[in-house]
Design an enzyme around this catalytic site. Structure first.
Site, short mmCIF file in Angstrom:
data_model
loop_
_atom_site.label_atom_id
_atom_site.label_comp_id
_atom_site.label_asym_id
_atom_site.label_seq_id
_atom_site.Cartn_x
_atom_site.Cartn_y
_atom_site.Cartn_z
N ASN A 188 -7.46 0.73 -5.29
CA ASN A 188 -6.96 -0.24 -6.31
C ASN A 188 -7.65 -1.82 -6.40
OD1 ASN A 188 -5.64 -2.19 -8.03
ND2 ASN A 188 -3.67 -1.97 -6.98
N LYS B 74 -7.75 -4.30 -7.82
CA LYS B 74 -7.06 -5.40 -8.41
C LYS B 74 -8.18 -6.36 -9.02
CE LYS B 74 -3.89 -5.00 -4.63
NZ LYS B 74 -2.63 -5.41 -3.71
N HIS C 269 2.84 -1.38 -10.67
CA HIS C 269 2.44 -1.88 -9.57
C HIS C 269 3.41 -3.34 -9.68
CE1 HIS C 269 0.06 -4.18 -6.60
NE2 HIS C 269 -0.19 -2.97 -6.30
N GLU D 181 2.73 -6.20 -8.32
CA GLU D 181 2.26 -7.44 -9.03
C GLU D 181 2.45 -7.52 -10.37
OE1 GLU D 181 -1.61 -6.76 -7.09
OE2 GLU D 181 -0.59 -7.05 -5.27
N GLU E 112 5.26 1.86 -2.54
CA GLU E 112 4.46 0.74 -2.03
C GLU E 112 5.60 -0.59 -1.54
OE1 GLU E 112 0.16 0.39 -3.25
OE2 GLU E 112 1.35 -0.88 -4.67
N GLY F 226 -0.90 -6.41 1.13
CA GLY F 226 -1.83 -7.48 1.26
C GLY F 226 -1.47 -8.32 2.28
N SER G 245 -1.26 -2.10 2.93
CA SER G 245 -2.16 -2.37 3.99
C SER G 245 -2.58 -1.24 4.78
CB SER G 245 -1.27 -3.47 4.73
OG SER G 245 -0.94 -4.72 4.30
P1 PGA Z 1 -3.05 -3.57 0.15
O1 PGA Z 1 -2.82 -3.19 -1.53
O2 PGA Z 1 -3.87 -2.36 0.59
O3 PGA Z 1 -4.20 -4.82 -0.01
O4 PGA Z 1 -1.83 -3.88 0.60
C1 PGA Z 1 -2.05 -2.05 -1.98
C2 PGA Z 1 -1.79 -2.18 -3.26
O5 PGA Z 1 -1.24 -3.21 -3.86
O6 PGA Z 1 -1.82 -1.10 -4.12
#
Ligand code: PGA
Length: 258
Positions: A11, A13, A101, A103, A173, A179, A219
């Site tokens: 992903n 982003k 997601h 976010e 998640e 992140g 992460s």
């Molecule tokens: P990350 O993001 O690996 O940077 O923690 C995962 C995601 O949001 O899909």
């Protein structure tokens, strides 16, 4: 080890413009031996402005990497300024679409009902949803992890058929791990992924539960992948930051099938 094929999804982003996206997907391809794709599905989810460029590279160079999107609207056309139609994504040979997601939920107000409409729209256009769920740190500390995750799963899967659920991907998640460099322990990831599978079994039957692929995200790095993937109910990873570096992402893919 189950007979579900692992799936590792990058992903990206809001990172990598279309030039950078082309380079990244090409480097990823050169870093992975061709046989890898027999054992694992690998998808990339670039920003919308990159999708046509990445599609062209995948087709021209005959790459085995699957093309994904990060989000879509549920309507096909209309007065939805700034939104992207699932029909348009399907036209670009997008195969997998992330929806729900955290976010999108937290920053852009996506509700469980909207996520469910998107899941249906993605299926309608013959693509595969990667439906995300996960708890916040406050919810985890209050002991509400499973209640939160399972309510998102039940709402997101509402009115689907068992064979649709069997074919899709659910990404667990934990929001506090995205992140942040903090990862759920492999045991914690297994506990929640197992609870999701049991909930799918209760709602859609044992066959759907045995087939649905459940990713962990938050992460994920090469160093944490093998232990996560050793868990019986973890079938893959949704990778954010680490997927921007094609070498690291290729290592994650290889650890996933080590
Ligand atoms: P990350 O993001 O690996 O940077 O923690 C995962 C995601 O949001 O899909």
């Amino acid at each position: 080890m189950s007979d579900r094929k692992p799936i590792i999804s990058g992903n990206w982003k809001m990172n990598l413009n279309h030039f950078e996206a082309i380079q990244t997907v090409q480097k990823l391809h050169y870093s992975l031996p061709k046989e890898v794709y027999d054992s694992v599905d690998v998808s990339v989810h670039p920003p919308f402005t990159d999708i046509r460029s990445v599609q062209t590279v995948i087709e021209a160079d005959d790459l085995d990497i699957l093309l994904g999107a990060q989000h879509c609207h549920w309507e096909e056309t209309g007065a939805f300024t700034g939104e992207v139609s699932p029909a348009f994504l399907a036209k670009l040979d997008v195969q997998l679409v992330v929806c729900g997601h955290s976010e999108r939920r937290d920053l852009f107000g996506e509700t469980d009902e909207m996520v469910n409409q998107k899941v249906h729209a993605i299926f309608k256009h013959a693509m595969t949803p990667i439906m995300c769920c996960g708890e916040s740190l406050d919810e985890r500390e209050a002991g509400e992890t499973e209640a939160k995750v399972l309510s998102q799963v039940a709402a997101g899967l509402d009115r689907l058929k068992a064979d649709q659920v069997a074919s899709m991907v659910i990404a667990y998640e934990p929001i506090w791990a995205i992140g942040t460099g903090k990862t759920a322990t492999a045991d914690d990831a297994q506990t929640v992924c197992n609870a999701i599978r049991n909930a799918v079994a209760a709602q859609f039957g044992a066959d759907a539960a045995a087939a649905v692929r459940i990713q962990y995200g938050g992460s994920v790095k090469a160093g944490t992948t093998e232990e996560l993937m050793a868990q019986p109910d973890v079938d893959g990873a949704l990778v954010g930051g680490a997927s921007l570096d094609p070498d690291e992402f290729a290592r994650i893919v290889q650890f996933a099938i080590a």
